[in-house]
Design a protein around this motif. Structure first.
Motif, PDB file in Angstrom:
ATOM      1  N   VAL A 181     -36.026  -8.102 -34.495  1.00 14.99           N
ATOM      2  CA  VAL A 181     -36.408  -7.696 -33.140  1.00 14.99           C
ATOM      3  C   VAL A 181     -35.640  -6.457 -32.699  1.00 14.99           C
ATOM      4  N   ASN A 182     -34.382  -6.359 -33.057  1.00 14.91           N
ATOM      5  CA  ASN A 182     -33.556  -5.233 -32.623  1.00 14.91           C
ATOM      6  C   ASN A 182     -33.888  -3.927 -33.340  1.00 14.91           C
ATOM      7  N   THR A 183     -34.521  -3.998 -34.495  1.00 13.59           N
ATOM      8  CA  THR A 183     -34.819  -2.781 -35.259  1.00 13.59           C
ATOM      9  C   THR A 183     -35.968  -2.024 -34.607  1.00 13.59           C
ATOM     10  N   PRO A 184     -35.782  -0.734 -34.298  1.00 11.54           N
ATOM     11  CA  PRO A 184     -36.839   0.019 -33.613  1.00 11.54           C
ATOM     12  C   PRO A 184     -38.040   0.286 -34.506  1.00 11.54           C
ATOM     13  N   ALA A 185     -39.145   0.605 -33.863  1.00 13.55           N
ATOM     14  CA  ALA A 185     -40.427   0.720 -34.563  1.00 13.55           C
ATOM     15  C   ALA A 185     -40.462   1.864 -35.566  1.00 13.55           C
ATOM     16  N   ASN A 186     -39.633   2.900 -35.383  1.00 16.59           N
ATOM     17  CA  ASN A 186     -39.641   3.980 -36.372  1.00 16.59           C
ATOM     18  C   ASN A 186     -39.104   3.522 -37.721  1.00 16.59           C
ATOM     19  N   ASP A 187     -38.339   2.432 -37.734  1.00 18.45           N
ATOM     20  CA  ASP A 187     -37.839   1.867 -38.983  1.00 18.45           C
ATOM     21  C   ASP A 187     -38.478   0.532 -39.334  1.00 18.45           C
ATOM     22  N   LEU A 188     -39.328   0.012 -38.451  1.00 16.11           N
ATOM     23  CA  LEU A 188     -39.996  -1.252 -38.740  1.00 16.11           C
ATOM     24  C   LEU A 188     -41.431  -1.196 -38.224  1.00 16.11           C
ATOM     25  N   GLY A 189     -42.172  -0.186 -38.703  1.00 19.22           N
ATOM     26  CA  GLY A 189     -43.600  -0.135 -38.458  1.00 19.22           C
ATOM     27  C   GLY A 189     -44.317  -1.076 -39.411  1.00 19.22           C
ATOM     28  N   PRO A 190     -45.642  -1.100 -39.391  1.00 21.84           N
ATOM     29  CA  PRO A 190     -46.386  -2.015 -40.260  1.00 21.84           C
ATOM     30  C   PRO A 190     -46.044  -1.887 -41.744  1.00 21.84           C
ATOM     31  N   ASP A 191     -45.871  -0.640 -42.235  1.00 19.82           N
ATOM     32  CA  ASP A 191     -45.556  -0.489 -43.665  1.00 19.82           C
ATOM     33  C   ASP A 191     -44.223  -1.134 -44.017  1.00 19.82           C
ATOM     34  N   ALA A 192     -43.184  -0.809 -43.235  1.00 24.54           N
ATOM     35  CA  ALA A 192     -41.848  -1.336 -43.517  1.00 24.54           C
ATOM     36  C   ALA A 192     -41.782  -2.845 -43.308  1.00 24.54           C
ATOM     37  N   PHE A 193     -42.502  -3.341 -42.302  1.00 31.02           N
ATOM     38  CA  PHE A 193     -42.489  -4.779 -42.039  1.00 31.02           C
ATOM     39  C   PHE A 193     -43.147  -5.531 -43.193  1.00 31.02           C
ATOM     40  N   GLU A 194     -44.212  -4.982 -43.724  1.00 29.94           N
ATOM     41  CA  GLU A 194     -44.850  -5.602 -44.888  1.00 29.94           C
ATOM     42  C   GLU A 194     -43.885  -5.697 -46.058  1.00 29.94           C
ATOM     43  N   VAL A 195     -43.174  -4.609 -46.339  1.00 23.45           N
ATOM     44  CA  VAL A 195     -42.220  -4.611 -47.450  1.00 23.45           C
ATOM     45  C   VAL A 195     -41.154  -5.676 -47.223  1.00 23.45           C
ATOM     46  N   TRP A 196     -40.639  -5.742 -45.988  1.00 22.95           N
ATOM     47  CA  TRP A 196     -39.583  -6.715 -45.689  1.00 22.95           C
ATOM     48  C   TRP A 196     -40.091  -8.140 -45.918  1.00 22.95           C
ATOM     49  N   ILE A 197     -41.282  -8.440 -45.397  1.00 19.05           N
ATOM     50  CA  ILE A 197     -41.802  -9.803 -45.516  1.00 19.05           C
ATOM     51  C   ILE A 197     -42.092 -10.153 -46.968  1.00 19.05           C
ATOM     52  N   ALA A 198     -42.648  -9.215 -47.712  1.00 21.22           N
ATOM     53  CA  ALA A 198     -42.962  -9.481 -49.120  1.00 21.22           C
ATOM     54  C   ALA A 198     -41.693  -9.764 -49.915  1.00 21.22           C
ATOM     55  N   GLU A 199     -40.636  -8.999 -49.661  1.00 25.83           N
ATOM     56  CA  GLU A 199     -39.376  -9.232 -50.365  1.00 25.83           C
ATOM     57  C   GLU A 199     -38.740 -10.554 -49.939  1.00 25.83           C
ATOM     58  N   PHE A 200     -38.841 -10.860 -48.657  1.00 30.11           N
ATOM     59  CA  PHE A 200     -38.321 -12.131 -48.141  1.00 30.11           C
ATOM     60  C   PHE A 200     -39.028 -13.307 -48.798  1.00 30.11           C
ATOM     61  N   ALA A 201     -40.353 -13.258 -48.847  1.00 28.55           N
ATOM     62  CA  ALA A 201     -41.119 -14.342 -49.458  1.00 28.55           C
ATOM     63  C   ALA A 201     -40.751 -14.497 -50.931  1.00 28.55           C
ATOM     64  N   LYS A 202     -40.645 -13.374 -51.635  1.00 28.05           N
ATOM     65  CA  LYS A 202     -40.294 -13.410 -53.059  1.00 28.05           C
ATOM     66  C   LYS A 202     -38.917 -14.030 -53.277  1.00 28.05           C
ATOM     67  N   SER A 203     -37.975 -13.745 -52.372  1.00 31.44           N
ATOM     68  CA  SER A 203     -36.622 -14.274 -52.523  1.00 31.44           C
ATOM     69  C   SER A 203     -36.587 -15.794 -52.429  1.00 31.44           C
ATOM     70  N   HIS A 204     -37.597 -16.376 -51.788  1.00 27.83           N
ATOM     71  CA  HIS A 204     -37.680 -17.836 -51.679  1.00 27.83           C
ATOM     72  C   HIS A 204     -38.664 -18.439 -52.689  1.00 27.83           C
ATOM     73  N   GLY A 205     -39.195 -17.613 -53.564  1.00 29.99           N
ATOM     74  CA  GLY A 205     -40.146 -18.114 -54.535  1.00 29.99           C
ATOM     75  C   GLY A 205     -41.508 -18.416 -53.961  1.00 29.99           C
ATOM     76  N   ALA A 206     -41.827 -17.813 -52.817  1.00 29.62           N
ATOM     77  CA  ALA A 206     -43.128 -18.032 -52.179  1.00 29.62           C
ATOM     78  C   ALA A 206     -44.167 -17.078 -52.752  1.00 29.62           C
ATOM     79  N   GLN A 207     -45.420 -17.493 -52.702  1.00 29.17           N
ATOM     80  CA  GLN A 207     -46.527 -16.691 -53.208  1.00 29.17           C
ATOM     81  C   GLN A 207     -47.175 -15.935 -52.051  1.00 29.17           C
ATOM     82  N   SER A 208     -47.326 -14.612 -52.190  1.00 21.55           N
ATOM     83  CA  SER A 208     -47.809 -13.773 -51.096  1.00 21.55           C
ATOM     84  C   SER A 208     -49.163 -13.157 -51.393  1.00 21.55           C
ATOM     85  N   LYS A 209     -49.914 -12.924 -50.318  1.00 22.99           N
ATOM     86  CA  LYS A 209     -51.173 -12.189 -50.382  1.00 22.99           C
ATOM     87  C   LYS A 209     -51.209 -11.264 -49.168  1.00 22.99           C
TER      88      LYS A 209
END
Length: 447
Positions: free
Chosen positions: A140-168
């Motif tokens: 929430v604290n990270t501003p949109a210039n560093d957490l727009g849709p592209d960056a947020f997707e990367v973050w979530i995909a890496e987070f899911a992978k770190s827990h062994g979750a399957q992403s689409k």
């Protein structure tokens, strides 16, 4: 190596029973210390160095369960241990850890106070809850210039992978071909494509619990543009997604016995020639046509498509979290998010869990009498109500149309921001409902 200093916890009007020297008692009295909530007083040694700290817990009636967060926020970096009658050791340790949070991404990193393990506390559980809360706060604290849709997707995909979750991930015009028209409409004016991120974790044989989080990385209001004062905090409009991801971390780390699915529609509500307009009629995944009353009520549109998808596999429970309405803040303020639930028994358990761990929620009604306020003359439904009344309730009623009546569904209209520091919650982006939901889900499904 610096020594560990004691924090001696003192209830208001309980000072006489504290085991300190008469000299320190006189020092405390002369400094006006009487156990007042959040008051911190250093006790000097004969050498002039600090020997210990007194910390005021306040009176029982007005005491926050996480009051020790105020100590962590005020103390300098160093190692500390708790002494005195500080109440529930888990809440005391949790409050201290949460209060020591700081967002240092754009400044020189500051050392924070640390707490030695507290007797009688599950250290792994505390670490899980703290880490999960900090995930939500950092996002929430990270501003949109560093957490727009592209960056947020990367973050979530890496987070899911770190827990062994399957992403689409469904992105851009693929949202149209795969029938997510409202997610596409809201996000198409941005130079970063809208997308739906979908990941799953856990044993498929376990009960299916699906979390849906509003992921608007920045909200201009669209063509119904917000004034500057209202736009200033709109980096937090993905606070629902941030809290869903923090909750997901807690669930997966603890290994709750559920098949977890997480859906995060990620968009930026921007302004361009192809932006959706007031008066447009949009198709939806559910098949309902939706008249647009105001483009600044975009969150419920992207949630509606995601909720329709969540409902298609007949899950045991669907929960969505969203920074959805200003009306919720008018009704209940920034500290007390409303929860709307079809199953009142589980809602009560959720509220009770929240109150016990200083993560308050308040149950609000899905009052069907207000459904008529969403009527449209040209479509199946208008996505906002006529007039300014019951805005949080009508938003929940709108969402409920996209989840089958027999599905157990719950909606949290959170703020995700602490406008003033309070125990365990420094100023800025914050977790809301995370501990309450984790506790309720753990009690319901177990580990």
């Amino acid at each position: 190596m610096s020594k560990t200093l004691p924090i001696i916890c003192v209830a208001e009007n309980g000072f006489e029973s504290v085991n300190i020297s008469e000299g320190h008692k006189a020092w405390a009295k002369n400094n006006g210390f009487a156990g007042q909530t959040g008051k911190l007083l250093a006790l000097p040694a004969s050498s002039g160095e600090i020997e210990a700290y007194l910390f005021g817990l306040g009176g029982e009636a007005n005491r926050s369960a996480l009051v020790l967060g105020l100590a962590a926020a005020a103390l300098p970096a160093g190692s500390y241990r708790l002494e005195g009658d500080y109440g529930d050791p888990t809440l005391a340790a949790l409050g201290f850890r949460l209060g020591a949070y700081g967002f240092d991404k754009y400044t020189k990193a500051k050392e924070r106070p640390t707490l030695v393990p507290v007797d009688g506390v599950d250290a792994d559980e505390i670490e899980n809850l703290v880490t999960s809360a900090f995930i939500a706060r950092d996002l929430v604290n990270t501003p949109a210039n560093d957490l727009g849709p592209d960056a947020f997707e990367v973050w979530i995909a890496e987070f899911a992978k770190s827990h062994g979750a399957q992403s689409k991930i469904i992105r851009g015009d693929d949202l149209l071909t795969q029938n997510f028209p409202m997610i596409h409409a809201v996000g198409r004016a941005s130079n970063q494509a809208p997308r739906l991120i979908d990941f799953s974790w856990g044993d498929p044989a376990h009960p299916k619990v699906t979390l849906v989080g509003k992921g608007v990385t920045f909200d201009t209001g669209g063509l119904n543009i917000k004034p500057g004062s209202s736009m200033a905090l709109m980096k937090k409009d993905m606070g629902g997604a941030a809290n869903v991801l923090g909750l997901s971390n807690a669930i997966m780390t603890a290994g709750l016995k559920i098949r977890l699915r997480v859906l995060v529609p990620v968009v930026e509500n921007a302004i361009a020639g192809n932006a959706f307009r007031p008066g447009d009629v949009l198709p939806s995944r559910k098949g309902l046509t939706v008249e647009i009353g105001n483009t600044d009520a975009e969150g419920r549109l992207i949630l509606a498509d995601a909720l329709a998808l969540a409902d298609e596999e007949d899950p045991d429970l669907v929960i969505d979290m969203a920074t959805l309405t200003g009306a919720a803040r008018v009704a209940l303020g920034p500290e007390l998010p409303p929860v709307y639930a079809r199953e009142e028994g589980f809602a009560k358990k959720l509220v009770d869990h929240g109150m016990a761990v200083d993560d308050p929620l308040w149950s609000m009604p899905l009052w069907n009498g207000y459904d008529k306020l969403l009527a449209s003359k040209i479509a199946d439904v208008n996505h906002i109500s006529t007039g300014g009344m019951a805005g949080s309730i009508t938003a929940a009623l709108f969402l409920s149309r996209f989840v089958k009546p027999q599905t157990e569904w719950m909606h949290l209209d959170i703020f995700a921001w602490a406008p003033d520091a309070r125990p365990g919650r420094p100023y800025g982006g914050t977790d809301q409902g995370l501990r309450a939901l984790y506790g309720a889900l753990k009690a319901r499904y177990g580990q």
